[in-house]
Design a protein around this motif. Structure first.
Motif, PDB file in Angstrom:
ATOM      1  N   LEU A 109      56.371  75.048  64.020  1.00 44.23           N
ATOM      2  CA  LEU A 109      56.499  76.434  64.472  1.00 44.23           C
ATOM      3  C   LEU A 109      57.964  76.809  64.639  1.00 44.23           C
ATOM      4  O   LEU A 109      58.585  76.432  65.637  1.00 44.23           O
ATOM      5  N   PRO A 110      58.535  77.533  63.686  1.00 41.35           N
ATOM      6  CA  PRO A 110      59.936  77.957  63.821  1.00 41.35           C
ATOM      7  C   PRO A 110      60.117  78.894  65.021  1.00 41.35           C
ATOM      8  O   PRO A 110      59.329  79.809  65.231  1.00 41.35           O
ATOM      9  N   LEU A 387      59.066  73.220  57.000  1.00 45.95           N
ATOM     10  CA  LEU A 387      59.118  72.635  58.329  1.00 45.95           C
ATOM     11  C   LEU A 387      57.848  72.899  59.121  1.00 45.95           C
ATOM     12  O   LEU A 387      57.396  72.053  59.885  1.00 45.95           O
ATOM     13  N   TYR A 388      57.249  74.079  58.946  1.00 45.82           N
ATOM     14  CA  TYR A 388      56.057  74.375  59.739  1.00 45.82           C
ATOM     15  C   TYR A 388      54.759  73.951  59.051  1.00 45.82           C
ATOM     16  O   TYR A 388      53.683  74.031  59.645  1.00 45.82           O
ATOM     17  N   LYS A 389      54.833  73.499  57.788  1.00 45.93           N
ATOM     18  CA  LYS A 389      53.604  73.051  57.123  1.00 45.93           C
ATOM     19  C   LYS A 389      53.133  71.729  57.736  1.00 45.93           C
ATOM     20  O   LYS A 389      53.930  70.832  57.995  1.00 45.93           O
ATOM     21  N   PRO A 390      51.824  71.588  58.001  1.00 49.73           N
ATOM     22  CA  PRO A 390      51.316  70.311  58.517  1.00 49.73           C
ATOM     23  C   PRO A 390      51.487  69.213  57.479  1.00 49.73           C
ATOM     24  O   PRO A 390      51.472  69.473  56.268  1.00 49.73           O
ATOM     25  N   MET A 391      51.626  67.976  57.921  1.00 48.90           N
ATOM     26  CA  MET A 391      51.924  66.888  57.005  1.00 48.90           C
ATOM     27  C   MET A 391      50.774  66.609  56.029  1.00 48.90           C
ATOM     28  O   MET A 391      51.004  66.062  54.951  1.00 48.90           O
ATOM     29  N   ASP A 392      49.552  66.994  56.383  1.00 42.98           N
ATOM     30  CA  ASP A 392      48.469  66.764  55.430  1.00 42.98           C
ATOM     31  C   ASP A 392      48.514  67.758  54.271  1.00 42.98           C
ATOM     32  O   ASP A 392      47.716  67.671  53.342  1.00 42.98           O
ATOM     33  N   TRP A 393      49.438  68.721  54.305  1.00 42.38           N
ATOM     34  CA  TRP A 393      49.648  69.614  53.164  1.00 42.38           C
ATOM     35  C   TRP A 393      50.398  68.890  52.050  1.00 42.38           C
ATOM     36  O   TRP A 393      50.245  69.202  50.882  1.00 42.38           O
ATOM     37  N   PHE A 394      51.227  67.901  52.418  1.00 44.58           N
ATOM     38  CA  PHE A 394      52.044  67.163  51.451  1.00 44.58           C
ATOM     39  C   PHE A 394      51.289  65.946  50.922  1.00 44.58           C
ATOM     40  O   PHE A 394      50.543  65.297  51.657  1.00 44.58           O
ATOM     41  N   SER A 395      51.508  65.633  49.661  1.00 41.36           N
ATOM     42  CA  SER A 395      51.092  64.332  49.146  1.00 41.36           C
ATOM     43  C   SER A 395      52.185  63.326  49.499  1.00 41.36           C
ATOM     44  O   SER A 395      53.319  63.712  49.783  1.00 41.36           O
TER      45      SER A 395
END
Length: 475
Positions: A109-110, A387-395
């Protein structure tokens, strides 16, 4: 500059608390009102607001994790003090959050802030004298008419306060004509009732109660509470009426009705530095276009040197005398794909980037281009988005690709820390990722050294990663 939107959601809606004032100066022994404690059931989206679904789910999960903590739970408390020097009451707000809770929410959350907003009523203290020597006669059945000299101590009052102990749980009635049955009418316990009565009345036989001073309702707010582990704030907007009542009537208590609101910035990836309609005309029709950008696949894009130059000092330098681009008016971006150039130009000409629909590779490519050509505002927008994207968004491959780039960029250190924590928390995925496997094949020593440095003293996680280290003697 980049446009952004403030998003809001309720951490708690329509809460109530009673705020008292005692002594001066503030101390840890002050009576505190609990304003908020973590509960995912109370996290509510505001109607008509639009949200990033992944973001809301991430916040909910973090609140759920914090709710299950055994020792330190996120909470907000308030307490009041009467300042004898300034002759006015003061209200303090304590934010008490666990470190991991703060770190997780700050990473997604920025510019996150918390606001408490509501109304209050002024309460006055009333004392009722009770005659201790003449309690009402008690029977095994409920008496709705206690003697008048018993004042306000009515069984119904005690029933509300001590319901679980005041009434007998059941009574069994049986006679020779009908079978045994449970008595459904609650019955006052004649033994417990006098004991509770004595506890409810003070030694001086005065009973204290609180009642609204009048029907007036006053607005208040506490602004700018930050996501910190421990912080105390004094700013309470709406204190004037509390001070007025205190000085004129000896106020000691206020009843608060309020909501706790979480606010954060959401970057939309649009440059509003120029008039949008003018930029659209320049982008669509290319009038007076005076330079060309060539992508890695050879695709060419006509554009304007002044648009490029005002957004990037690197582009500006290219068009100065002595540089090849100043003569050819051609910028050859051999390391940026056609899609990457399109995204960069979308920003430079004031169009929306639509980052939500982009792949990790697209976003990384534009981030690298923004950094290389020093388009700082574009770099900042993409960094905040990631920065605000949850880590499960990334591979995991995406995490590694981003980390290898941002770990050496000072301006992106917060994002690098987030990625590093994700790698350390998923050692099996890290070890099995295609990016790491290729690195191990090409440069096993460098890959192994990276793992050792990444995990440092965390030996347990190091052993979970497949390492290949060349220990041969170079001599």
């Amino acid at each position: 500059m980049a446009s952004d939107v403030t998003r809001k959601a309720y951490l708690l809606k329509n809460g109530e608390a009673r705020l008292q004032f005692v002594g001066s100066p503030p101390s840890k022994n002050s009576e505190r009102a609990l304003i908020f404690t973590a509960d995912s059931d109370n996290f509510i989206c505001i109607p008509d607001e639009t949200y990033d679904t992944d973001q809301i789910q991430f916040i909910t999960r973090e609140i759920e994790k914090a709710t299950g903590l055994d020792k330190i739970k996120p909470k907000i408390e308030m307490y009041g003090k009467y300042d004898t020097f300034f002759q006015t009451p003061r209200i303090y707000t304590d934010v008490l959050f666990p470190q991991e809770f703060v770190k997780s929410l700050s990473g997604i959350l920025p510019e996150a802030r918390i606001r408490i907003k509501g109304t209050y009523k002024v309460l006055q203290q009333l004392k009722h004298f009770v005659e201790p020597s003449s309690p009402p006669p008690l029977s095994s059945t409920f008496s709705a008419s206690p003697r008048s000299d018993f004042g306000i101590i009515h069984p119904l009052i005690l029933a509300k306060r001590f319901r679980s102990r005041l009434f007998s749980t059941s009574a069994i009635r049986q006679n020779h004509k009908e079978p045994a049955r449970m008595e459904t009418q609650p019955r006052i316990d004649p033994i417990i009732f006098p004991r509770l009565l004595n506890r409810y009345v003070f030694a001086d036989h005065n009973v204290i109660s609180w009642t609204p001073f009048d029907d007036q309702v006053y607005a208040f707010s506490v602004e700018g509470l930050e996501l910190k582990e421990n912080a105390t704030y004094e700013g309470f907007q709406g204190l004037e009426k509390l001070a007025e009542y205190y000085n004129s009537h000896g106020l000691t208590t206020a009843k608060l009705t309020y909501s706790v609101i979480l606010e954060w910035k959401e970057f939309e990836g649009r440059n509003d530095g120029f008039e949008a309609s003018t930029l659209e005309k320049l982008f669509d029709g290319k009038p007076l276009a005076d330079c060309v950008i060539k992508a890695a696949n050879g695709a060419e894009f006509e554009c304007h040197r002044n648009i490029l130059g005002v957004n990037s000092d690197v582009f500006l330098a290219m068009f100065e005398v002595g540089m090849s681009e100043s003569k050819t008016h051609l910028i050859d971006m051999k390391d940026v794909s056609e899609e990457g150039v399109k995204m960069m130009l979308d920003y430079l000409y004031g169009r929306n980037l639509h980052l939500e629909g982009r792949t990790e590779g697209d976003i990384l490519e534009v981030l690298k281009a923004a950094h290389k050509y020093n388009i700082s505002k574009l770099e900042s927008i993409i960094a905040q988005f990631l920065l605000y994207k949850p880590m499960d968004w990334f591979s995991m491959d995406g995490v590694l690709d981003f980390y290898f780039f941002v770990k050496n960029v000072d301006a992106l250190c917060s994002f690098a820390d987030k990625l590093k924590a994700a790698i350390k928390g998923n050692t099996k995925k890290f070890s099995a990722s295609a990016t790491y496997q290729k690195w191990m094949e090409k440069e096993p020593n460098a890959a192994a050294q990276f793992v050792l440095q990444l995990f440092e003293t965390d030996e347990h996680n190091v052993f979970d990663v497949n390492l290949v280290v060349d220990i041969s003697d170079d001599d």
